[in-house]
Design an enzyme around this catalytic site. Sequence first.
Site, mmCIF file in Angstrom:
data_model
loop_
_atom_site.group_PDB
_atom_site.id
_atom_site.type_symbol
_atom_site.label_atom_id
_atom_site.label_comp_id
_atom_site.label_asym_id
_atom_site.label_seq_id
_atom_site.Cartn_x
_atom_site.Cartn_y
_atom_site.Cartn_z
ATOM 1 C CG ASP A 103 -0.351 -0.280 2.650
ATOM 2 O OD1 ASP A 103 0.579 0.284 2.975
ATOM 3 O OD2 ASP A 103 -1.038 -1.208 3.065
ATOM 4 C CE LYS B 202 -5.984 0.416 4.459
ATOM 5 N NZ LYS B 202 -6.336 0.011 5.657
ATOM 6 C CG MET C 212 -2.421 7.547 10.880
ATOM 7 S SD MET C 212 -3.620 5.958 11.269
ATOM 8 C CE MET C 212 -3.483 5.510 12.878
HETATM 9 N N1 SAH Z 1 2.126 0.416 10.729
HETATM 10 C C1 SAH Z 1 2.748 1.688 10.663
HETATM 11 C C2 SAH Z 1 1.714 2.674 10.682
HETATM 12 C C3 SAH Z 1 0.630 2.811 10.056
HETATM 13 S S1 SAH Z 1 -0.332 4.301 10.199
HETATM 14 C C4 SAH Z 1 3.954 1.622 11.466
HETATM 15 O O1 SAH Z 1 4.207 0.905 12.373
HETATM 16 O O2 SAH Z 1 4.686 2.644 11.358
HETATM 17 C C5 SAH Z 1 0.233 5.492 9.406
HETATM 18 C C6 SAH Z 1 0.934 6.444 10.127
HETATM 19 O O3 SAH Z 1 2.284 6.171 10.309
HETATM 20 C C7 SAH Z 1 1.194 7.751 9.395
HETATM 21 O O4 SAH Z 1 -0.095 8.637 9.329
HETATM 22 C C8 SAH Z 1 2.422 8.494 10.265
HETATM 23 O O5 SAH Z 1 1.884 9.092 11.297
HETATM 24 C C9 SAH Z 1 3.000 7.210 10.519
HETATM 25 N N2 SAH Z 1 4.417 6.869 9.511
HETATM 26 C C10 SAH Z 1 4.523 5.976 9.035
HETATM 27 N N3 SAH Z 1 5.623 6.033 8.161
HETATM 28 C C11 SAH Z 1 6.076 7.191 8.621
HETATM 29 C C12 SAH Z 1 7.382 7.900 8.165
HETATM 30 N N4 SAH Z 1 7.997 7.570 7.338
HETATM 31 N N5 SAH Z 1 7.658 9.342 8.696
HETATM 32 C C13 SAH Z 1 6.600 9.894 9.559
HETATM 33 N N6 SAH Z 1 5.552 9.253 10.015
HETATM 34 C C14 SAH Z 1 5.156 7.955 9.374
#
Ligand code: SAH
Length: 467
Positions: free
Chosen positions: A250, A272, A385
């Site tokens: 995704d 998504k 998020m």
């Molecule tokens: N499963 C993922 C989170 C999914 S929710 C994890 O463990 O990281 C999606 C959120 O993750 C985004 O809205 C943001 O807040 C955060 N996120 C994911 N990758 C990121 C990145 N490279 N830099 C900053 N925030 C990130």
Amino acid sequence: MKLLPLSLNLNGQRALVVGGGPVGFRRCKTLVDAGLQVQVVSIDVLPAFVQFIQDQKLNLAKRAVTKSDVSADYALVVAATNDRAANQMLAAQAKQHGVLVNVADDAAACDVTFPSVLERSPVQVAVSSGSASPILSKMLMRRLSTVIPSGYGKLADLVGAYRQKVKQAIPKSADRKLFWEKILTGVVAENIFSGRPERAETLLQAALAKPKELQARGEVYLIGAGPGDPDLLTVRAVRLLHQAQVIVYDRLVSPEILSMFGEHQEMLYVGKQRANHSMPQQNINQVLVDLAKQGKRVARLKGGDPFIFGRGGEEIETLAQSGIPFQVIPGITAAAGCASYSGIPLTHRDYAQSVRFVTGQLQDNTVDLNWPQLIDNDQTLVFYMGLNGFPIISQNLIEHGMNAAMPVALIEKGTTLQQRVHITSLDSIGDYLATNKVQSPSLFIVGEVVQLHQKLSWFEANEAESK
Ligand code: SAH
């Protein structure tokens, strides 16, 4: 000069090693390991080498080497003295007797060179740089050793023991090839790698009893891709991604990671976006089930860690209900990645004794959280998020008693070359977001630990950091 790679069976044959230094010693050990009987000739011999010669009951002649030491009785001569003329003499003699020769530090005089070898007995992986750079060969070897787990030797032993039986049970060679591919990349191999050889053998026997069922049996790897930097993929994730036939990914999986795969895999996007779900979750769950039911090995690749705000649980629940084998490979979650790459420790003896990962997602334009629980000066809060909801979040935190000057770090595209770190405070974040363009994905770290960024920041992104 192009070399011919061969795996020589010289078991029980004789070899002559001339030179008692580190090179002679190393070669001697390799030869003994391959079952050769070694004669050593050298004036000086390292004490450890002498010990080895005694332990292995080898012959040692402690004297200068002469022409007559070389004879056609040897399968191989190793010239590893520090005397170039002596080495050349040995090479010439060996050639005259039709014996293979290896000369230390003299590629042109060598018939054979010793590659770097990764032992996964009975599997051996050899890397040769054609004498250009033995150090490079060793480096590559170390890299290979991380993607070829030690269990490969045991796997080779197991399948070796069943080779004939499988040949009889599946006479068509094309069918047999498919069978072995499934075994070597599927649950049988995985059970060997995770230290369950009996279970692996039972599964192999079951597969052999019903090879057709094995063909129809797919599986799913739910893999965490980490926050963006491809180097943050785990070794296991890389191995399983390479052996997958389809990668279902995704939006959060970084382009750098995606570009590493796809040559041998079908890539399927089920991305998504907030409030714009291009594929509803149930459909994604169903896609995984359908692909696995077609007998495919499916990698479901998700950003960060699949079990942290990743809905990974829902995806495997559907798989479990359908009886499809799966495994979950953790990834570095965005909080850990962003914290490291911005130099903000999430806990610190002086500032924070605990850390909390919180969703900042808006529902009906509001964020509904247990605010009093979040107010604690000794705790770091990480909001995932939260880009749209953060003005509401900061307002609520202040209203429920958090210090309005509490530092906030907003980390944009963390761990990638586009990473930007914005430092502000609870009471000014609203204005900050109104005047600065911040892109997703990004997350917020709230707490005293944010102060450490100034001291501990180390990662240089391509763009200048904005503060
Ligand atoms: N499963 C993922 C989170 C999914 S929710 C994890 O463990 O990281 C999606 C959120 O993750 C985004 O809205 C943001 O807040 C955060 N996120 C994911 N990758 C990121 C990145 N490279 N830099 C900053 N925030 C990130």
